[in-house]
Design a protein around this motif. Sequence first.
Motif, PDB file in Angstrom:
ATOM      1  N   UNK A 149       0.775  -1.255  -0.031  1.00 15.79           N
ATOM      2  CA  UNK A 149      -0.035  -0.030   0.110  1.00 15.79           C
ATOM      3  C   UNK A 149       0.606   1.257  -0.073  1.00 15.79           C
ATOM      4  N   UNK A 150       1.726   1.030   0.851  1.00 13.02           N
ATOM      5  CA  UNK A 150       2.948   2.292   0.779  1.00 13.02           C
ATOM      6  C   UNK A 150       3.513   2.507  -0.660  1.00 13.02           C
ATOM      7  N   UNK A 151       3.901   1.482  -0.978  1.00 13.01           N
ATOM      8  CA  UNK A 151       4.571   1.370  -2.649  1.00 13.01           C
ATOM      9  C   UNK A 151       3.476   2.068  -3.516  1.00 13.01           C
ATOM     10  N   UNK A 152       2.145   1.766  -3.471  1.00 15.06           N
ATOM     11  CA  UNK A 152       0.994   2.301  -4.243  1.00 15.06           C
ATOM     12  C   UNK A 152       1.243   3.627  -4.200  1.00 15.06           C
ATOM     13  N   UNK A 153       1.240   4.293  -2.798  1.00 15.79           N
ATOM     14  CA  UNK A 153       1.335   5.691  -2.850  1.00 15.79           C
ATOM     15  C   UNK A 153       2.468   6.338  -3.446  1.00 15.79           C
ATOM     16  N   UNK A 154       3.560   5.801  -3.330  1.00 19.58           N
ATOM     17  CA  UNK A 154       4.548   6.239  -3.913  1.00 19.58           C
ATOM     18  C   UNK A 154       4.574   6.226  -5.327  1.00 19.58           C
ATOM     19  N   UNK A 155       4.034   5.180  -5.845  1.00 20.21           N
ATOM     20  CA  UNK A 155       4.179   5.070  -7.431  1.00 20.21           C
ATOM     21  C   UNK A 155       3.056   6.126  -8.074  1.00 20.21           C
ATOM     22  N   UNK A 156       1.618   6.169  -7.379  1.00 19.89           N
ATOM     23  CA  UNK A 156       0.719   7.366  -7.995  1.00 19.89           C
ATOM     24  C   UNK A 156       1.280   8.601  -7.668  1.00 19.89           C
TER      25      UNK A 156
END
Length: 183
Positions: A149-156
């Motif tokens: 989830x944290x990596x998704x926020x970083x990605x977006x």
Amino acid sequence: MESPPRCKFTLIFFIIVSLSIGLVSFALCIVSEIKRNKKEDLRWNGKLCYLPSSPAFRLGMASIVSLFLAQIIGNSILFKNYCSEGKRNAQYKIPVVARILLLISWLSFGIAVILLIAATSMSRRQHYGEGWLNGECYLVKGGTYTGSAILIIVTVGTLIGSAVSTIKTNQADQGRKIHAQTG
């Protein structure tokens, strides 16, 4: 001269859509973390193990699909003006900051997808004697979905930051060209 209002609206619309889908993927990861199988769900008969299917399996699949959609939409924002009918648009250049943010976005996207695929795969039913790998049952380690989830926020976030920086840079370049011609 700024870009046409319709073009700005389209870019802002796609940024909002990409952000929304990314937030959906983030939320699905958080719910997957809560719904994942726990140690108490594992059944052991002395030799073989069994782990029932977890709701995290479907939630994880939905999160992966949402993440892919957010990445595709976000990248289409970036390359909409850069590539036009197979030819490069000579007036539009991707700045260095946007390229770095795009690289970070792709790296975090790749790591998030790998984590999500592994965790989601482990959330499927693991039958007696079959397990997840080599006949052994595996539980998703706590924090795996949260890390995704944290990596998704970083990605977006980096993807949208890259898109916004290209929009601002392109508008600044257009402003300089107009002033240079009038002076």
